[in-house]
Design a protein around this motif. Structure first.
Motif, PDB file in Angstrom:
ATOM      1  N   GLU A 258     -52.824  -8.287 -24.051  1.00 42.29           N
ATOM      2  CA  GLU A 258     -53.347  -8.910 -22.844  1.00 42.29           C
ATOM      3  C   GLU A 258     -52.338  -8.826 -21.705  1.00 42.29           C
ATOM      4  O   GLU A 258     -52.695  -8.651 -20.546  1.00 42.29           O
ATOM      5  CB  GLU A 258     -53.709 -10.378 -23.121  1.00 42.29           C
ATOM      6  N   ASN A 259     -51.054  -8.954 -22.047  1.00 39.80           N
ATOM      7  CA  ASN A 259     -49.994  -8.939 -21.048  1.00 39.80           C
ATOM      8  C   ASN A 259     -49.243  -7.614 -21.089  1.00 39.80           C
ATOM      9  O   ASN A 259     -49.295  -6.872 -22.072  1.00 39.80           O
ATOM     10  CB  ASN A 259     -49.018 -10.099 -21.291  1.00 39.80           C
ATOM     11  N   LEU A 260     -48.533  -7.332 -20.015  1.00 42.23           N
ATOM     12  CA  LEU A 260     -47.801  -6.071 -19.912  1.00 42.23           C
ATOM     13  C   LEU A 260     -46.761  -5.958 -21.012  1.00 42.23           C
ATOM     14  O   LEU A 260     -45.980  -6.883 -21.255  1.00 42.23           O
ATOM     15  CB  LEU A 260     -47.112  -5.986 -18.543  1.00 42.23           C
ATOM     16  N   MET A 261     -46.750  -4.830 -21.704  1.00 41.24           N
ATOM     17  CA  MET A 261     -45.746  -4.525 -22.726  1.00 41.24           C
ATOM     18  C   MET A 261     -44.900  -3.368 -22.218  1.00 41.24           C
ATOM     19  O   MET A 261     -45.431  -2.364 -21.751  1.00 41.24           O
ATOM     20  CB  MET A 261     -46.423  -4.154 -24.046  1.00 41.24           C
ATOM     21  N   THR A 262     -43.596  -3.523 -22.291  1.00 45.36           N
ATOM     22  CA  THR A 262     -42.668  -2.479 -21.858  1.00 45.36           C
ATOM     23  C   THR A 262     -41.860  -2.001 -23.053  1.00 45.36           C
ATOM     24  O   THR A 262     -41.846  -2.651 -24.106  1.00 45.36           O
ATOM     25  CB  THR A 262     -41.712  -3.014 -20.782  1.00 45.36           C
ATOM     26  N   PRO A 263     -41.140  -0.871 -22.939  1.00 45.33           N
ATOM     27  CA  PRO A 263     -40.315  -0.420 -24.056  1.00 45.33           C
ATOM     28  C   PRO A 263     -39.299  -1.461 -24.515  1.00 45.33           C
ATOM     29  O   PRO A 263     -39.065  -1.623 -25.718  1.00 45.33           O
ATOM     30  CB  PRO A 263     -39.634   0.827 -23.495  1.00 45.33           C
ATOM     31  N   VAL A 264     -38.687  -2.179 -23.575  1.00 48.90           N
ATOM     32  CA  VAL A 264     -37.688  -3.184 -23.955  1.00 48.90           C
ATOM     33  C   VAL A 264     -38.349  -4.352 -24.686  1.00 48.90           C
ATOM     34  O   VAL A 264     -37.876  -4.788 -25.740  1.00 48.90           O
ATOM     35  CB  VAL A 264     -36.919  -3.676 -22.714  1.00 48.90           C
ATOM     36  N   LEU A 265     -39.457  -4.853 -24.144  1.00 50.92           N
ATOM     37  CA  LEU A 265     -40.162  -5.947 -24.812  1.00 50.92           C
ATOM     38  C   LEU A 265     -40.683  -5.515 -26.174  1.00 50.92           C
ATOM     39  O   LEU A 265     -40.654  -6.284 -27.139  1.00 50.92           O
ATOM     40  CB  LEU A 265     -41.321  -6.433 -23.937  1.00 50.92           C
ATOM     41  N   ASN A 266     -41.161  -4.283 -26.261  1.00 48.62           N
ATOM     42  CA  ASN A 266     -41.658  -3.762 -27.531  1.00 48.62           C
ATOM     43  C   ASN A 266     -40.535  -3.716 -28.569  1.00 48.62           C
ATOM     44  O   ASN A 266     -40.713  -4.078 -29.726  1.00 48.62           O
ATOM     45  CB  ASN A 266     -42.252  -2.371 -27.333  1.00 48.62           C
ATOM     46  N   GLY A 267     -39.357  -3.245 -28.143  1.00 49.98           N
ATOM     47  CA  GLY A 267     -38.223  -3.194 -29.055  1.00 49.98           C
ATOM     48  C   GLY A 267     -37.824  -4.565 -29.551  1.00 49.98           C
ATOM     49  O   GLY A 267     -37.516  -4.758 -30.734  1.00 49.98           O
ATOM     50  N   GLU A 268     -37.837  -5.543 -28.641  1.00 48.32           N
ATOM     51  CA  GLU A 268     -37.497  -6.910 -29.037  1.00 48.32           C
ATOM     52  C   GLU A 268     -38.534  -7.471 -30.008  1.00 48.32           C
ATOM     53  O   GLU A 268     -38.204  -8.142 -30.982  1.00 48.32           O
ATOM     54  CB  GLU A 268     -37.404  -7.795 -27.798  1.00 48.32           C
ATOM     55  N   LYS A 269     -39.805  -7.172 -29.760  1.00 45.46           N
ATOM     56  CA  LYS A 269     -40.883  -7.702 -30.593  1.00 45.46           C
ATOM     57  C   LYS A 269     -40.838  -7.116 -31.998  1.00 45.46           C
ATOM     58  O   LYS A 269     -41.035  -7.832 -32.983  1.00 45.46           O
ATOM     59  CB  LYS A 269     -42.235  -7.399 -29.940  1.00 45.46           C
ATOM     60  N   GLU A 270     -40.574  -5.813 -32.090  1.00 42.76           N
ATOM     61  CA  GLU A 270     -40.677  -5.135 -33.382  1.00 42.76           C
ATOM     62  C   GLU A 270     -39.353  -5.052 -34.135  1.00 42.76           C
ATOM     63  O   GLU A 270     -39.315  -4.560 -35.261  1.00 42.76           O
ATOM     64  CB  GLU A 270     -41.245  -3.730 -33.188  1.00 42.76           C
ATOM     65  N   SER A 271     -38.258  -5.533 -33.535  1.00 40.46           N
ATOM     66  CA  SER A 271     -36.942  -5.392 -34.175  1.00 40.46           C
ATOM     67  C   SER A 271     -36.865  -6.146 -35.499  1.00 40.46           C
ATOM     68  O   SER A 271     -36.099  -5.773 -36.389  1.00 40.46           O
ATOM     69  CB  SER A 271     -35.843  -5.880 -33.237  1.00 40.46           C
ATOM     70  N   THR A 272     -37.649  -7.215 -35.633  1.00 45.48           N
ATOM     71  CA  THR A 272     -37.624  -8.007 -36.863  1.00 45.48           C
ATOM     72  C   THR A 272     -38.905  -7.862 -37.676  1.00 45.48           C
ATOM     73  O   THR A 272     -39.126  -8.612 -38.621  1.00 45.48           O
ATOM     74  CB  THR A 272     -37.406  -9.499 -36.525  1.00 45.48           C
ATOM     75  N   GLU A 273     -39.750  -6.887 -37.307  1.00 53.55           N
ATOM     76  CA  GLU A 273     -41.025  -6.710 -37.991  1.00 53.55           C
ATOM     77  C   GLU A 273     -41.081  -5.362 -38.705  1.00 53.55           C
ATOM     78  O   GLU A 273     -40.514  -4.383 -38.237  1.00 53.55           O
ATOM     79  CB  GLU A 273     -42.192  -6.782 -36.985  1.00 53.55           C
ATOM     80  N   GLU A 274     -41.759  -5.331 -39.844  1.00 51.59           N
ATOM     81  CA  GLU A 274     -41.969  -4.066 -40.535  1.00 51.59           C
ATOM     82  C   GLU A 274     -43.098  -3.278 -39.891  1.00 51.59           C
ATOM     83  O   GLU A 274     -43.089  -2.045 -39.892  1.00 51.59           O
ATOM     84  CB  GLU A 274     -42.281  -4.308 -42.014  1.00 51.59           C
ATOM     85  N   ALA A 275     -44.091  -3.979 -39.338  1.00 50.35           N
ATOM     86  CA  ALA A 275     -45.246  -3.313 -38.736  1.00 50.35           C
ATOM     87  C   ALA A 275     -44.870  -2.723 -37.390  1.00 50.35           C
ATOM     88  O   ALA A 275     -44.236  -3.381 -36.564  1.00 50.35           O
ATOM     89  CB  ALA A 275     -46.393  -4.294 -38.578  1.00 50.35           C
TER      90      ALA A 275
END
Length: 318
Positions: A258-275
């Motif tokens: 729903e909200n803007l996703m950027t490469p930096v935000l994506n990296g922060e979001k997925e850094s602790t996730e397997e998916a």
């Protein structure tokens, strides 16, 4: 099924990521090996199932030892692919260096899996370049929904898209410039700057979506990891954006945001996730079409995750 002997031929950082996804793939793997097409440093080593992965030098490798080879090398190293298939290996060309060769199928898992059978008789199958992979996943449901006249893609390439050395250069330059230390006169500036890159990938995408008229643009940006794309798709027919959004939400490989996703935000979001997923947002109707924004960790998602998914699908077939 027999347990598999698999080799990864890639840079150290990508080898690590592929090994992680192989460990969680459910594949029965007897032996995982690293073929050092790019020599590792002494302190670099990959682990798989809590054991050190054997590293094989290029001058001593016997490709016949492996059932599958996940090959992520630059075009100058492509002759090693020929050596591997000659002795019976099935090779997955992770970076798409063979993608435009006649007879080599180009597959993006979940988009055109039906073409996997075409791996025979040559025993080579290619993921396309990450720019093409990201575009194909985003466009797949749209192409099935409505005829498109033209698609324009602008890719913002991070340092990791080039190689690990470029990531190190960007980090070093950023630190130097922040501390007031000028760069060398002949040094290519990466930090705090952007510049165009050559991007000729329409032929690769045409192997997936025949007849689709596409224009690729690429810009190198001072981001460490994560590729973003701005995509505009035009048609003579009205595009149902609500239906398109629903189809993306039903795709296991895509996360509609729903909200803007950027490469930096994506990296922060997925850094602790397997998916890992392709993130899509900013879907907007424009005259005769739509435009939207996509983001993915091109190393973990476009390369490592999808290469392992492709290997699993091939193994199910054969």
């Amino acid at each position: 099924m027999n347990k598999l002997n698999i080799a990864i031929a890639a840079e150290f950082e990508l080898c690590e990521k592929i090994a992680d996804f192989l460990q969680n793939s459910g594949l029965e793997i007897s032996q995982l090996s690293i073929v050092e097409i790019y020599p590792f440093n002494e302190e670099q080593g990959v682990r798989f199932n809590n054991k050190a992965v054997p590293q094989v030098a290029m001058d001593s490798v016997n490709w016949a030892d492996f059932d599958y080879v996940l090959f992520a090398g630059e075009p100058t190293l492509a002759p090693h692919i020929a050596n591997a298939v000659e002795v019976g290996c099935k090779v997955i060309d992770v970076l798409g260096v063979c993608a435009e060769i006649s007879g080599v199928p180009v597959i993006v898992p979940s988009v055109n899996d039906e073409q996997i059978n075409e791996i025979l008789p040559h025993n080579i199958i290619a993921l396309p370049n990450p720019q093409v992979t990201q575009t194909a996943l985003a466009l797949a449901t749209l192409v099935q929904q409505i005829p498109l006249n033209q698609v324009m893609i602008t890719s913002l390439l991070p340092a990791s898209y080039q190689n690990a050395e470029t990531v190190g250069k960007l980090a070093g330059q950023t630190a130097r410039l922040l501390n007031g230390i000028p760069l060398d006169d002949n040094e290519q500036r990466l930090a705090f700057d952007v510049f165009p890159q050559t991007s000729h990938f329409s032929n690769q995408l045409a192997k997936i979506f025949p007849g689709l008229n596409t224009i690729f643009h690429a810009i190198q940006v001072p981001v460490f990891y994560g590729m973003a794309q701005k995509i505009t798709a035009l048609s003579d027919y009205e595009i149902d954006t609500e239906r398109l959004e629903q189809q993306w939400q039903q795709n296991d490989f895509i996360q509609f945001e729903e909200n803007l996703m950027t490469p930096v935000l994506n990296g922060e979001k997925e850094s602790t996730e397997e998916a890992v997923k392709l993130h899509i947002n900013s879907l907007t109707a424009v005259e005769n079409g739509v435009e939207f924004w996509t983001v993915a960790d091109e190393q973990r998602f476009n390369l490592a995750f999808l290469a392992v998914r492709l290997l699993a699908k091939i193994h199910q077939k054969f």
